[in-house]
Scaffold this motif. Structure first.
Motif, PDB file in Angstrom:
ATOM      1  N   ASN A 159       0.812  -1.204   0.000  1.00 22.26           N
ATOM      2  CA  ASN A 159       0.000   0.000   0.000  1.00 22.26           C
ATOM      3  C   ASN A 159       0.854   1.266   0.000  1.00 22.26           C
ATOM      4  N   ALA A 160       2.038   1.190   0.610  1.00 24.24           N
ATOM      5  CA  ALA A 160       2.961   2.328   0.532  1.00 24.24           C
ATOM      6  C   ALA A 160       3.415   2.546  -0.908  1.00 24.24           C
ATOM      7  N   MET A 161       3.677   1.437  -1.635  1.00 21.47           N
ATOM      8  CA  MET A 161       4.036   1.540  -3.050  1.00 21.47           C
ATOM      9  C   MET A 161       2.907   2.181  -3.854  1.00 21.47           C
ATOM     10  N   ILE A 162       1.674   1.747  -3.585  1.00 15.96           N
ATOM     11  CA  ILE A 162       0.526   2.297  -4.306  1.00 15.96           C
ATOM     12  C   ILE A 162       0.398   3.790  -4.048  1.00 15.96           C
ATOM     13  N   ALA A 163       0.535   4.184  -2.786  1.00 17.59           N
ATOM     14  CA  ALA A 163       0.382   5.592  -2.427  1.00 17.59           C
ATOM     15  C   ALA A 163       1.417   6.468  -3.123  1.00 17.59           C
ATOM     16  N   ILE A 164       2.663   6.024  -3.161  1.00 19.36           N
ATOM     17  CA  ILE A 164       3.715   6.825  -3.780  1.00 19.36           C
ATOM     18  C   ILE A 164       3.602   6.801  -5.298  1.00 19.36           C
ATOM     19  N   THR A 165       3.250   5.625  -5.866  1.00 18.69           N
ATOM     20  CA  THR A 165       3.146   5.506  -7.330  1.00 18.69           C
ATOM     21  C   THR A 165       2.062   6.412  -7.882  1.00 18.69           C
ATOM     22  N   LEU A 166       0.940   6.554  -7.162  1.00 15.85           N
ATOM     23  CA  LEU A 166      -0.163   7.388  -7.639  1.00 15.85           C
ATOM     24  C   LEU A 166       0.242   8.851  -7.781  1.00 15.85           C
ATOM     25  N   LEU A 167       1.338   9.226  -7.160  1.00 15.53           N
ATOM     26  CA  LEU A 167       1.812  10.610  -7.244  1.00 15.53           C
ATOM     27  C   LEU A 167       3.039  10.757  -8.129  1.00 15.53           C
ATOM     28  N   TRP A 168       3.834   9.696  -8.269  1.00 10.31           N
ATOM     29  CA  TRP A 168       5.157   9.848  -8.877  1.00 10.31           C
ATOM     30  C   TRP A 168       5.145   9.891 -10.397  1.00 10.31           C
ATOM     31  N   PHE A 235       7.864   6.595   9.357  1.00  8.95           N
ATOM     32  CA  PHE A 235       8.103   7.389  10.566  1.00  8.95           C
ATOM     33  C   PHE A 235       6.779   7.815  11.197  1.00  8.95           C
ATOM     34  N   LEU A 236       5.795   8.104  10.336  1.00  4.48           N
ATOM     35  CA  LEU A 236       4.486   8.531  10.827  1.00  4.48           C
ATOM     36  C   LEU A 236       3.569   7.352  11.151  1.00  4.48           C
ATOM     37  N   GLY A 237       4.081   6.124  10.980  1.00  7.97           N
ATOM     38  CA  GLY A 237       3.310   4.941  11.329  1.00  7.97           C
ATOM     39  C   GLY A 237       2.389   4.437  10.248  1.00  7.97           C
ATOM     40  N   LEU A 238       2.548   4.939   9.010  1.00  4.90           N
ATOM     41  CA  LEU A 238       1.655   4.547   7.923  1.00  4.90           C
ATOM     42  C   LEU A 238       2.387   3.825   6.805  1.00  4.90           C
ATOM     43  N   GLY A 239       3.592   3.365   7.072  1.00  5.31           N
ATOM     44  CA  GLY A 239       4.352   2.633   6.073  1.00  5.31           C
ATOM     45  C   GLY A 239       4.506   1.183   6.472  1.00  5.31           C
ATOM     46  N   ILE A 240       5.727   0.667   6.312  1.00  5.63           N
ATOM     47  CA  ILE A 240       5.992  -0.729   6.672  1.00  5.63           C
ATOM     48  C   ILE A 240       5.901  -0.872   8.193  1.00  5.63           C
ATOM     49  N   GLN A 241       5.245  -1.928   8.641  1.00  2.00           N
ATOM     50  CA  GLN A 241       4.978  -2.109  10.066  1.00  2.00           C
ATOM     51  C   GLN A 241       5.983  -3.070  10.711  1.00  2.00           C
ATOM     52  N   PRO A 242       6.275  -2.859  12.014  1.00  2.53           N
ATOM     53  CA  PRO A 242       7.156  -3.782  12.737  1.00  2.53           C
ATOM     54  C   PRO A 242       6.541  -5.186  12.766  1.00  2.53           C
ATOM     55  N   PRO A 243       7.366  -6.231  12.901  1.00  2.00           N
ATOM     56  CA  PRO A 243       8.814  -6.188  13.149  1.00  2.00           C
ATOM     57  C   PRO A 243       9.672  -6.093  11.893  1.00  2.00           C
ATOM     58  N   THR A 244       9.053  -5.903  10.704  1.00  2.19           N
ATOM     59  CA  THR A 244       9.847  -5.755   9.483  1.00  2.19           C
ATOM     60  C   THR A 244      10.792  -4.580   9.632  1.00  2.19           C
TER      61      THR A 244
END
Length: 294
Positions: A159-168, A235-244
Motif C-alpha cells: 500500500n505504501a508503493m501504491i500511495a507513492i506511485t499514484l503521485l510519482w 516514521f508517521l506509522g503509515l508505512g511498513i509495520q514492525p517487526p519488518t
C-alpha cells in the motif's frame, strides 16, 4: 592552459561520443563516490542475510539482556529497545527501501513516459486532457495525499508503493512531454512522417531514444526521494509495520529514547542519508555525463 589540461583536451578529441561520456563520468569524483555508495547499498540489500552479524534481528527476535547497548565492536551501531542489532536491521532495511524504489519506479516511470509521449506527440484534446489531469495531480500535496491513501488502506509495503506511485508518474509525464514537444519539429521526425512511419514507430523508435538520458538521470534522483518518502510514511506509522526492519520506523522508535540512547535514531537516520546522498551524487554525475552540450 596547463599541461594536464592540454592532455585532457587532446584525449577528449580522440574519443567517440560514448567514450566521451564515460570519460566525463570517470573524471567526476562526486559521480564515482555516488556510484560506489549506490553499489554498496545494493550489495547490502542483496546479501543482507550473509552480511548481517545478527540475521535474526531482522525479525521478532528479542534479547532483553542486551537492550540499549551503545555502539561497540560487537554491535557497531548498538542495539535497540529489545536488544536487536541495529546494523543488521539497517542492512535488511535497505532491502525494504530498494524494494520500494523498484516497485514504485517500475510502475510510475513506464506510465509517465507513455502518457508524456502520447500528450506531446498527438497534441490537441489528447494533450489537454492528459496534461490538465497531470497538473491537478501535481497540485496535490504529495505527503498529505500519500498519508490519506495509506490511512484508508492498511499500512504495509504494497500500500505504501501504491500511495507513492499514484503521485510519482506525474513528474515523468511532465518531463517527457516537454522533451517531445521540443523535438516534434526536428528533421528526423518530419523524415519519419514523410516515410510513412506509424505513430507507434515515431513515438517509441524515434522520439523515445532521445528521452533516455533524461529518464536515466530522473530515475537516479527519484530513487533517493522515494527512499525518503517511504521512510517518512513509516516514521508517521503509515508505512511498513514492525517487526519488518524499515529505516523510517527505526528512526521513529529510536526517537523515543533520545537523547540518552541517541544511536537508536541517529544510526538509521545516517543510513537514510547515506543512501539518498549516493543516488543524488550518481544522478548529478549521469546528468553531466549525458549532457550533449558538454
Amino acid at each position: 592552459m596547463s599541461a594536464p589540461e592540454m592532455i585532457d583536451a587532446k584525449a577528449q578529441r580522440s574519443l567517440t561520443s560514448r567514450q566521451m561520456a564515460m570519460y566525463r563520468f570517470t573524471r567526476n569524483p562526486a559521480a564515482l563516490i555516488g556510484a560506489l555508495i549506490v553499489v554498496s547499498v545494493v550489495i547490502a540489500a542483496i546479501f543482507a542475510p550473509w552480511l548481517a552479524p545478527s540475521p535474526e534481528s531482522a525479525g521478532s527476535f528479542v534479547d532483553f539482556r542486551n537492550r540499549h547497548m551503545a555502539p561497540s565492536w560487537d554491535n557497531v551501531m548498538g542495539t535497540d529497545n529489545v536488544g536487536r542489532d541495529i546494523f543488521s536491521r539497517v542492512l535488511f532495511g535497505y532491502r525494504v527501501s530498494l524494494g520500494l524504489v523498484v516497485g514504485v519506479l517500475g510502475v510510475a516511470v513506464p506510465l509517465g513516459v507513455v502518457l508524456g509521449l502520447v500528450a506531446g506527440y498527438f497534441g490537441g484534446w489528447t494533450e489537454t486532457i492528459v496534461m490538465r489531469f497531470t497538473d491537478i495531480m501535481l497540485a496535490l500535496p504529495p505527503l498529505a495525499m500519500a498519508l490519506a491513501i495509506t490511512a484508508v488502506l492498511s499500512p504495509n509495503l504494497v500500500n505504501a508503493m501504491i500511495a507513492i506511485t499514484l503521485l510519482w508518474w506525474t513528474w515523468h509525464t511532465r518531463l517527457i512531454y516537454r522533451i517531445v514537444k521540443a523535438q516534434m519539429n526536428e528533421d528526423y521526425v518530419e523524415a519519419a512522417k514523410l516515410a510513412g512511419a506509424s505513430h507507434f514507430h515515431i513515438m517509441f523508435r524515434e522520439l523515445l531514444p532521445n528521452c533516455i538520458s533524461a529518464i536515466a538521470v530522473k530515475i537516479s534522483l527519484d530513487a533517493g526521494f522515494v527512499i525518503l518518502f517511504g521512510a517518512s510514511l513509516s516514521f508517521l506509522g503509515l508505512g511498513i509495520q514492525p517487526p519488518t526492519p524499515d529505516l523510517g520506523t527505526m528512526v521513529a522508535t529510536g526517537a523515543e529514547y533520545m537523547p540518552e540512547m541517541w544511536w537508536q535514531a541517529v544510526m538509521p537516520g545516517l543510513a537514510i542519508l547515506y543512501a539518498i546522498l549516493g543516488f543524488n551524487l550518481l544522478g548529478d554525475g549521469l546528468r553531466d555525463m549525458l549532457d550533449v552540450e558538454l
